[in-house]
Enzyme design. Sequence first.
Site, PDB file in Angstrom:
ATOM      1  N   GLU A   1      30.687  18.029   5.301  1.00  0.00           N
ATOM      2  CA  GLU A   1      31.429  16.760   5.343  1.00  0.00           C
ATOM      3  C   GLU A   1      32.742  16.861   6.104  1.00  0.00           C
ATOM      4  O   GLU A   1      33.126  15.940   6.822  1.00  0.00           O
ATOM      5  CB  GLU A   1      31.681  16.242   3.924  1.00  0.00           C
ATOM      6  CG  GLU A   1      30.451  15.633   3.254  1.00  0.00           C
ATOM      7  CD  GLU A   1      29.453  16.657   2.750  1.00  0.00           C
ATOM      8  OE1 GLU A   1      29.762  17.873   2.781  1.00  0.00           O
ATOM      9  OE2 GLU A   1      28.356  16.245   2.321  1.00  0.00           O
TER      10      GLU A   1
ATOM     11  N   HIS B 171      28.712  11.198  -8.361  1.00  0.00           N
ATOM     12  CA  HIS B 171      27.974  10.345  -7.423  1.00  0.00           C
ATOM     13  C   HIS B 171      28.178   8.868  -7.715  1.00  0.00           C
ATOM     14  O   HIS B 171      27.355   8.048  -7.322  1.00  0.00           O
ATOM     15  CB  HIS B 171      26.472  10.626  -7.512  1.00  0.00           C
ATOM     16  CG  HIS B 171      26.011  11.878  -6.850  1.00  0.00           C
ATOM     17  ND1 HIS B 171      26.289  13.126  -7.337  1.00  0.00           N
ATOM     18  CD2 HIS B 171      25.285  12.091  -5.721  1.00  0.00           C
ATOM     19  CE1 HIS B 171      25.739  14.051  -6.554  1.00  0.00           C
ATOM     20  NE2 HIS B 171      25.132  13.443  -5.572  1.00  0.00           N
TER      21      HIS B 171
HETATM   22  C1  LIG Z   1      28.787  17.705  -0.730  1.00  0.00           C
HETATM   23  C2  LIG Z   1      27.458  17.059  -0.834  1.00  0.00           C
HETATM   24  N1  LIG Z   1      26.871  16.628   0.283  1.00  0.00           N
HETATM   25  C3  LIG Z   1      25.664  16.026   0.215  1.00  0.00           C
HETATM   26  C4  LIG Z   1      25.022  15.856  -0.979  1.00  0.00           C
HETATM   27  C5  LIG Z   1      23.670  15.133  -1.058  1.00  0.00           C
HETATM   28  N2  LIG Z   1      22.636  16.141  -1.263  1.00  0.00           N
HETATM   29  C6  LIG Z   1      22.245  16.502  -2.488  1.00  0.00           C
HETATM   30  S1  LIG Z   1      21.165  17.783  -2.460  1.00  0.00           S
HETATM   31  C7  LIG Z   1      21.197  17.830  -0.775  1.00  0.00           C
HETATM   32  C8  LIG Z   1      20.415  18.864  -0.050  1.00  0.00           C
HETATM   33  C9  LIG Z   1      20.899  20.243  -0.412  1.00  0.00           C
HETATM   34  O1  LIG Z   1      20.182  21.188   0.291  1.00  0.00           O
HETATM   35  P1  LIG Z   1      20.135  22.680  -0.195  1.00  0.00           P
HETATM   36  O2  LIG Z   1      21.531  23.181  -0.372  1.00  0.00           O
HETATM   37  O3  LIG Z   1      19.272  23.425   0.748  1.00  0.00           O
HETATM   38  O4  LIG Z   1      19.502  22.636  -1.643  1.00  0.00           O
HETATM   39  P2  LIG Z   1      18.012  22.140  -2.028  1.00  0.00           P
HETATM   40  O5  LIG Z   1      18.114  20.679  -2.305  1.00  0.00           O
HETATM   41  O6  LIG Z   1      17.127  22.460  -0.902  1.00  0.00           O
HETATM   42  O7  LIG Z   1      17.689  22.902  -3.268  1.00  0.00           O
HETATM   43  C10 LIG Z   1      22.039  16.847  -0.260  1.00  0.00           C
HETATM   44  C11 LIG Z   1      22.298  16.611   1.157  1.00  0.00           C
HETATM   45  C12 LIG Z   1      25.693  16.320  -2.123  1.00  0.00           C
HETATM   46  N3  LIG Z   1      25.167  16.163  -3.333  1.00  0.00           N
HETATM   47  N4  LIG Z   1      26.890  16.928  -2.018  1.00  0.00           N
END
Ligand SMILES: Cc1ncc(C[n+]2csc(CCOP(=O)(O)OP(=O)(O)O)c2C)c(N)n1
Lengths: 328, 328, 355, 355
Positions: free
Chosen positions: A60, A129
């Site tokens: 971000e 959120h």
């Molecule tokens: C700071 C932040 N940015 C975006 C999100 C939205 N978001 C939640 S899970 C996710 C994907 C995360 O990917 P990863 O770290 O690979 O974990 P996975 O979901 O694959 O277990 C996103 C973009 C968030 N919750 N927090």
Amino acid sequence: MRELSFAQALHEALDIAMEADERVFIMGEDIGVYGGAFGVTGDLVHKFGEDRVMDTPIAELGTAGAAVGAAVAGSRPILEFQFSDFSGLAMEQIVNQAAKMRYMLGGKVNVPVVFRMPCGSGTGAAAQHSQSLEAWFAHVPGLKVIEPSTPADAKGMLLAAIEDPDPVLIFEHKLLYKIKGDVPEGHYLTPIGKAHVAREGRDVTVVAAAIMVHKALEAAEILQAEGIEVEVVDLRSIRPIDTATIIASVKKTTRLACIYEGVKTLGIGAEISALVAESEAFDYLDAPILRLGGAESPIPYSPILEKAAVPQVDGIVEALRNLVKGRI
Amino acid sequence: MRELSFAQALHEALDIAMEADERVFIMGEDIGVYGGAFGVTGDLVHKFGEDRVMDTPIAELGTAGAAVGAAVAGSRPILEFQFSDFSGLAMEQIVNQAAKMRYMLGGKVNVPVVFRMPCGSGTGAAAQHSQSLEAWFAHVPGLKVIEPSTPADAKGMLLAAIEDPDPVLIFEHKLLYKIKGDVPEGHYLTPIGKAHVAREGRDVTVVAAAIMVHKALEAAEILQAEGIEVEVVDLRSIRPIDTATIIASVKKTTRLACIYEGVKTLGIGAEISALVAESEAFDYLDAPILRLGGAESPIPYSPILEKAAVPQVDGIVEALRNLVKGRI
Amino acid sequence: MATLVFIFEIETGLMNSALKKANLGKNQRPFYANTSPAALKEALRKMHLVRMFEEMAEDSYIRGLTHGTMHLSIGQEASAVGITMGLRKTDYITSTHRGHGHCIGKGAEAKYMFAEFFGKEEGYCKGRGGSMHIADPETGNLGANGIVGGGLPLATGAALAIKQQKRDDVAVCFFGDGASNEGAFHESLNLAAVWKLPVVYVCENNGYGMSVSTDRSMSVPNVADRASSYNMPGVIVDGNNIADVAEAMVVATERARRGEGPTLIECKTYRTRGHSRSDRNKYRTKEEIEEWKARDPIPLFEKELLDMGIFKQADIDAVQASVKAEIEDGFNFARSGTDPVPEDVTRDVYAREIA
Amino acid sequence: MATLVFIFEIETGLMNSALKKANLGKNQRPFYANTSPAALKEALRKMHLVRMFEEMAEDSYIRGLTHGTMHLSIGQEASAVGITMGLRKTDYITSTHRGHGHCIGKGAEAKYMFAEFFGKEEGYCKGRGGSMHIADPETGNLGANGIVGGGLPLATGAALAIKQQKRDDVAVCFFGDGASNEGAFHESLNLAAVWKLPVVYVCENNGYGMSVSTDRSMSVPNVADRASSYNMPGVIVDGNNIADVAEAMVVATERARRGEGPTLIECKTYRTRGHSRSDRNKYRTKEEIEEWKARDPIPLFEKELLDMGIFKQADIDAVQASVKAEIEDGFNFARSGTDPVPEDVTRDVYAREIA
Ligand SMILES: Cc1ncc(C[n+]2csc(CCOP(=O)(O)OP(=O)(O)O)c2C)c(N)n1
Ligand SMILES: Cc1ncc(C[n+]2csc(CCOP(=O)(O)OP(=O)(O)O)c2C)c(N)n1
Ligand SMILES: [Mg+2]
Ligand SMILES: [Mg+2]
């Protein structure tokens, strides 16, 4: 006119702006083939390609700063925060860079960047959120902060934001995405900085924005049956605030209620109240200024508690009734 | 009692807390051998060693989060931001983690962390090193926000903050570091959440904090000669706010002025004004509520402009005079 | 630095190495072989200008003529000028709190910089910015930054704009060793690598972030060691040797202009002054400072120019004299500038006035 | 993974490899040789518990019994359990939005987790947190996190506290491939390395951050490639093979407990469900999902246990049956839990009530 949902109206604004101006591009997490967490960008990646509808890594601060840098270098970026809560990671670039750059540089650069900020509670997504943080940004000179309540305004204000030479944050309440309303075709601008009297009334002025406009209108409808006429001012813009419209309304109704979802303390209602209390309208006031804001707590997960954490129609009706009847 | 500077008083509080409790440690940029950008930590590294007075890499998000994590794991960290402006990089950890963790976890953890926040303008450091951002944090349930104005309060409130089970941000106006005042020896606590009537008067209530208390007192002294008696309430705590003390004062004086250095819009004066306007004190008010806050601009570098950007004694005197004389 | 491919640059006098390679004598490294005497003289002039500008600024500060804070780059001029000398006006730089050298390198004039320091309307930022925000968008300098690491995402974004506008400009990001520990470093370099952006990240590693030495703040010896995390070239150069700096920069710039993506250059250098005025140098030894002073980049450059017979001492003296005059004129220009009026405090917050 | 030094662990049944090395047959890798049958059974039980818990949670969600959002880790159980099985109660973990497995692995009970999902006072967070904030500080789980990368600094800080309190516990930080692009990753790993903190960073690389594949979000092929930037070991393991995971974790944990600093472990794995319910899987192919389903970590573990003669099918069936009963009981317990009352919305914001 056709009916569109709030999300569709935003989508249309993006589409029109990108058609009209090659410099406009969108970036954000999962806005490409996924279509955006709330479906706003939808199919735009297929129309405009991955270079103008850019999925970003989850970063971000970096992406917000990249949007600012791109704006200064002559592009017109729109950054979608997946949830506005995540802007906590990017405050530095939004507040210390985007908001101040023009001023610090003696007016020699423009920073035409738009940050899209899905916000608000009601989806059971809990504390991290569900926030309504518009007050933070409205406290920062150099930024503009808008918060439309209808699909038509969403489209017109997003277009105005994209064409604005200054950084604009548009707060989009997540519960509004699905609401429908008439939306004019084609290109039009809804000016930033002008409030809208959404309903006229003579007994009390309610100032609200976004989803709270709808709740206030519902409450007004209920009170109408009791003979209480509520005037509802839809703020639309939090910075700048349309003080004139608010003051005019209060002088007419002699009572003011500020209704907002953000935390009550130092939420936008504090500013509305203070603006009126320091103004010529003060002498017209027949009652204390009512504030209904979010609870002094994070947004909880339990649906029962989540509802209790932000103003609901019942509570608004009761508070307005008491205000008008002098039972505060 | 001896006189100490504000900075020395803070230093003494740190020293006492670290002597008394092994779990207390300090971290921050250049707080070790450099002694801190404003000299507050001074020689503490020599007394307590590098493990308890930790110079950190420049990594505000990581170190803020590390402080939060350490607090949850049973330590009592104090993090010094070199300038509170840099907290823009750490909002995520302060607001989304520290403030909400206890609540999100159903009250099962404590987060006893202290963030020290040097703030304010007047040093010619311009837009990114001069902000007064306390309103942001005071908008966030789960945090406590304090802002002492005297050396004695600085010491007593910092000690209270360190012993508090919840996250506390202490805003330290940079221009205060050198002011002197009597400071009691040894350990004592100045409670968080209690305002202090710094000067009694019957004509108008001024609510202010930190450096603005001093400016208000100066203005009061000047107005005294004109027969205007100003009551000055030193807020000391921005979250929680001591509403009772403010209301009692306004009921007595019937006039309220809120004076603060942060940007006027949505700064702390907005909340004070709104608190009074919604309270029983509303009916006592004989005049609109005056707000004098920071200009709607970033803090400029030019000393002429920098002065113009925040309330100064002259302007306060004039505004209070007009308020009392009904010429608003 | 496998191969050096120099492209002829009208603005800078750097010449195509393919044409020049044949002429390389044993004393003639690419920098000297491929840079026109005029461009070398301009580089030397700028190094002196940075130095004398900062000495005068320091003096003004001590005499109480300017307020606020000030970060001097004395000792780091080879990096500032070596990096910027080959850039076009339409290329961008983002700079740091220690940005006077970058600003002059990119083409700013001392007089408007002085005017800024004195808080005058004639200043580059009309007196709103001061030293820590010195900028000159006209010459592509998007500004010094009061936030350590603040320029990293900005330069990345400027490079993104360049790419989207299909220009062949580059964005150059100056930052310090201390800044390399900020999250902004990681996010920015990753974005630039994933998107193959035309950006050059230039770390001026002067061994300290304020009082904290790199071995106390960094888990690896060199900032460039981290380039591998972003699959980009990481180059370490002697930051006090302008030839070293400029040669690495040519490679990085050309790579960027060809659309092949970012590079990380680490200039090992040293600031001989304290971090800012409140610095009492408690974290380093006198000996260390003296050692580095002996490697002052300006005499070092002059010696090479003389040794190679490119200039005579008289040429160098002339450069110094002209810079001295420029500084004095600039100082006087600035002192007699226009003070802002208090009513203008909210001017230029927005491009369009708001209600 | 140079040498594996297993220390006998009462809590976990892992045994000292020095004692056991002699017994290693060709099918007996360290994990099987050094883990007691009871501990192996417990690991299998937990993997099933995670799986069945999530299946039941998903079902509740689809039936509208819970609200909000939910991220399932189905397919990733070997990593969650393999990492946590050797930990003590006093060790910490920080978890992610996909944290049910971590929570159960660290010792949480399904019934209180269900209660949390149903927003009940009996839930681990008294209904305030929900799935995305599931936590159990009692067992050292400092919580799932709604902020991607949010746990990285927190775990680092917990490790700092451990070090300052002179404990020999460790902090373990789960995060995703997507999170590794956040600045928090860089800052945290650098801090931990500089300060030699007892922390293990565990990246569960399931190939995607929501819809964005690692090759579109990362400039290097592996997250572990970035360990060199922090001068710490970077280990890649088959995240669907619990033995692989657990063996790497033993090495990292022991290193941390000995005060030698952090390790980065990357578990290559896959989530077979969508990111959350709104996911329409437009960014990946059915074939890819099927391929990974064929490498389901639970049958894989069971097959190894059977092949090596450690368990019989009947043992495994018994585990499954008991888990099934636990899930049903837990679900029923939770459904009949206590709803919070609206007046309590501001309870537990502060430890001490404020004015
Ligand atoms: C700071 C932040 N940015 C975006 C999100 C939205 N978001 C939640 S899970 C996710 C994907 C995360 O990917 P990863 O770290 O690979 O974990 P996975 O979901 O694959 O277990 C996103 C973009 C968030 N919750 N927090
Ligand atoms: C985000 C942020 N953190 C801290 C500071 C205070 N500060 C200003 S310069 C500096 C040191 C920077 O070190 P480095 O990046 O190595 O640059 P150098 O000063 O050595 O040129 C610090 C800590 C700041 N301005 N911004
Ligand atoms: Mg440095
Ligand atoms: Mg992932």
